[in-house]
Design a protein around this motif. Sequence first.
Motif, PDB file in Angstrom:
ATOM      1  N   UNK A 186       0.812  -1.205  -0.021  1.00 56.25           N
ATOM      2  CA  UNK A 186       0.121  -0.004   0.143  1.00 56.25           C
ATOM      3  C   UNK A 186       0.861   1.273   0.048  1.00 56.25           C
ATOM      4  N   UNK A 187       0.784   2.027  -1.108  1.00 55.08           N
ATOM      5  CA  UNK A 187       1.527   3.265  -1.095  1.00 55.08           C
ATOM      6  C   UNK A 187       0.777   4.585  -0.853  1.00 55.08           C
ATOM      7  N   UNK A 188       1.301   5.623  -0.340  1.00 57.34           N
ATOM      8  CA  UNK A 188       0.748   6.800  -0.238  1.00 57.34           C
ATOM      9  C   UNK A 188       0.690   7.513  -1.266  1.00 57.34           C
ATOM     10  N   UNK A 189      -0.340   8.232  -1.859  1.00 58.54           N
ATOM     11  CA  UNK A 189      -0.695   9.138  -2.843  1.00 58.54           C
ATOM     12  C   UNK A 189      -0.349  10.663  -2.472  1.00 58.54           C
ATOM     13  N   UNK A 190      -1.358  11.128  -1.944  1.00 62.88           N
ATOM     14  CA  UNK A 190      -1.558  12.407  -1.260  1.00 62.88           C
ATOM     15  C   UNK A 190      -2.140  12.583  -0.050  1.00 62.88           C
ATOM     16  N   UNK A 191      -2.263  13.781   0.563  1.00 58.98           N
ATOM     17  CA  UNK A 191      -2.843  13.922   1.731  1.00 58.98           C
ATOM     18  C   UNK A 191      -3.391  15.261   2.117  1.00 58.98           C
ATOM     19  N   UNK A 192      -4.339  15.782   2.824  1.00 59.91           N
ATOM     20  CA  UNK A 192      -4.585  16.885   3.231  1.00 59.91           C
ATOM     21  C   UNK A 192      -4.448  17.063   4.752  1.00 59.91           C
ATOM     22  N   UNK A 193      -3.733  18.316   5.014  1.00 59.90           N
ATOM     23  CA  UNK A 193      -3.289  18.612   6.448  1.00 59.90           C
ATOM     24  C   UNK A 193      -3.766  19.798   6.912  1.00 59.90           C
ATOM     25  N   UNK A 194      -4.047  20.014   8.321  1.00 63.20           N
ATOM     26  CA  UNK A 194      -4.420  21.141   8.941  1.00 63.20           C
ATOM     27  C   UNK A 194      -3.696  21.220  10.253  1.00 63.20           C
ATOM     28  N   UNK A 195      -3.233  22.386  10.507  1.00 59.90           N
ATOM     29  CA  UNK A 195      -2.406  22.472  11.901  1.00 59.90           C
ATOM     30  C   UNK A 195      -3.091  23.653  12.690  1.00 59.90           C
ATOM     31  N   UNK A 196      -3.248  23.416  13.901  1.00 62.04           N
ATOM     32  CA  UNK A 196      -3.741  24.556  14.911  1.00 62.04           C
ATOM     33  C   UNK A 196      -2.899  24.302  16.015  1.00 62.04           C
ATOM     34  N   UNK A 197      -3.135  25.106  16.840  1.00 66.43           N
ATOM     35  CA  UNK A 197      -2.493  25.347  18.458  1.00 66.43           C
ATOM     36  C   UNK A 197      -3.514  24.974  19.267  1.00 66.43           C
ATOM     37  N   UNK A 198      -3.437  24.074  20.353  1.00 71.79           N
ATOM     38  CA  UNK A 198      -4.509  23.685  21.157  1.00 71.79           C
ATOM     39  C   UNK A 198      -3.695  23.545  22.795  1.00 71.79           C
ATOM     40  N   UNK A 199      -4.410  23.143  23.459  1.00 71.72           N
ATOM     41  CA  UNK A 199      -4.046  22.959  24.731  1.00 71.72           C
ATOM     42  C   UNK A 199      -4.443  21.314  24.957  1.00 71.72           C
ATOM     43  N   UNK A 200      -3.510  20.311  25.582  1.00 70.36           N
ATOM     44  CA  UNK A 200      -4.149  18.899  25.612  1.00 70.36           C
ATOM     45  C   UNK A 200      -5.206  18.742  26.555  1.00 70.36           C
ATOM     46  N   UNK A 201      -5.887  17.785  26.547  1.00 63.20           N
ATOM     47  CA  UNK A 201      -6.691  17.395  27.568  1.00 63.20           C
ATOM     48  C   UNK A 201      -6.142  16.747  28.685  1.00 63.20           C
ATOM     49  N   UNK A 202      -6.820  16.772  29.884  1.00 63.62           N
ATOM     50  CA  UNK A 202      -5.932  16.424  31.107  1.00 63.62           C
ATOM     51  C   UNK A 202      -5.605  14.967  30.703  1.00 63.62           C
ATOM     52  N   UNK A 203      -6.220  14.115  30.077  1.00 61.97           N
ATOM     53  CA  UNK A 203      -5.909  12.687  29.712  1.00 61.97           C
ATOM     54  C   UNK A 203      -4.685  12.728  28.810  1.00 61.97           C
ATOM     55  N   UNK A 204      -4.758  13.715  27.815  1.00 59.64           N
ATOM     56  CA  UNK A 204      -3.436  13.775  26.903  1.00 59.64           C
ATOM     57  C   UNK A 204      -2.339  14.099  27.384  1.00 59.64           C
ATOM     58  N   UNK A 205      -2.415  15.271  28.387  1.00 60.18           N
ATOM     59  CA  UNK A 205      -1.546  15.839  29.101  1.00 60.18           C
ATOM     60  C   UNK A 205      -0.928  14.689  30.182  1.00 60.18           C
ATOM     61  N   UNK A 206      -1.499  13.941  30.818  1.00 59.47           N
ATOM     62  CA  UNK A 206      -0.913  12.731  31.413  1.00 59.47           C
ATOM     63  C   UNK A 206      -0.413  11.561  30.637  1.00 59.47           C
ATOM     64  N   UNK A 207      -0.674  11.489  29.609  1.00 60.14           N
ATOM     65  CA  UNK A 207      -0.091  10.483  28.649  1.00 60.14           C
ATOM     66  C   UNK A 207       0.914  10.986  28.179  1.00 60.14           C
ATOM     67  N   UNK A 208       1.411  12.156  27.662  1.00 60.69           N
ATOM     68  CA  UNK A 208       2.641  12.724  27.268  1.00 60.69           C
ATOM     69  C   UNK A 208       3.558  13.358  28.273  1.00 60.69           C
ATOM     70  N   UNK A 209       2.928  13.530  29.716  1.00 62.35           N
ATOM     71  CA  UNK A 209       3.638  13.897  30.635  1.00 62.35           C
ATOM     72  C   UNK A 209       3.858  15.371  30.847  1.00 62.35           C
ATOM     73  N   UNK A 210       3.100  15.866  30.469  1.00 64.52           N
ATOM     74  CA  UNK A 210       3.114  17.531  30.436  1.00 64.52           C
ATOM     75  C   UNK A 210       2.109  18.030  31.201  1.00 64.52           C
ATOM     76  N   UNK A 211       2.291  19.474  31.631  1.00 62.93           N
ATOM     77  CA  UNK A 211       1.121  20.257  32.145  1.00 62.93           C
ATOM     78  C   UNK A 211       0.312  20.610  31.186  1.00 62.93           C
ATOM     79  N   UNK A 212      -0.948  20.535  31.711  1.00 58.00           N
ATOM     80  CA  UNK A 212      -2.410  20.880  30.611  1.00 58.00           C
ATOM     81  C   UNK A 212      -2.062  22.402  30.144  1.00 58.00           C
ATOM     82  N   UNK A 213      -1.377  23.009  30.731  1.00 56.51           N
ATOM     83  CA  UNK A 213      -1.188  24.692  30.373  1.00 56.51           C
ATOM     84  C   UNK A 213      -0.328  24.911  28.955  1.00 56.51           C
ATOM     85  N   UNK A 214       0.735  23.712  28.685  1.00 56.60           N
ATOM     86  CA  UNK A 214       1.696  23.658  27.726  1.00 56.60           C
ATOM     87  C   UNK A 214       0.787  23.900  26.273  1.00 56.60           C
TER      88      UNK A 214
END
Length: 251
Positions: A186-214
């Motif tokens: 299976x080969x990749x042909x093309x993709x659409x991407x969108x980037x934004x700045x967010x704050x992690x949810x409490x669960x995401x911050x816990x998994x990554x090991x960062x403060x939620x305000x980062x």
Amino acid sequence: MVIPKHHAPRPPPRQGIPEHGRIPKYYAVKARLDQLIGRLGEGDPLPTERDLSEEYEVARETVRQAIRELVLEGKLRRQGRGTVVAGPKLEQPLSLASYTEGVRRQGRTPGRVLVTLDRFPCPAALAAEAGLERGEPVWHLERVLLADDERVGLESTYVAVARAPRLDVDFDPDSSFYAFLHRHGIGFGDADERIETVLATPREALLIGTPPALPMLLIHRISRDTEGRPLERVRSLYRGDRFSFSTHLRG
């Protein structure tokens, strides 16, 4: 020729200094700390807040605010009860290259920690967004992203079970998903991407090991194969203090 006052050229911008010329105390301390960081090496400890406040003749809260901003910018990082100089940010190309390739290109060792791998009927929202059939079986692969054993991000991948029927058996969660698909033709042909700045949810911050305000950099990607068929839907969350993104543009 006399240039009318309202057409007079503006003076060149002064980095970080407001037009009225008054610099907040914390920013002056931050500028001096930035110079100090340039003289230190990665992992070197910063003097204590008490020592810095005495040296710069400012309140400890002023020093603390300057340090907080430098931590958010990724120039410093917390280590135990102290603060040390952080290493350079990981530069990830905006391309169809995998996370593994981007990290290895900078001499770092990529890794991943499996959080979950499950399958479920494709909900309507995901089907509409990724071009899948509502109700068809899809995999959800969620992994913590590592660079030299440092947790730097969280990645969620959705792919139709029909495209990778033995994902739960043949796939090594610590390896590149793209390489796995290539091995299965299976080969990749093309993709659409969108980037934004967010704050992690409490669960995401816990998994990554960062403060939620980062601040985090969130990338949404919809990928298609070489025949234009939907392939994957990816949600990648990267630490804003450890990542930057680059791309090449042509006119």
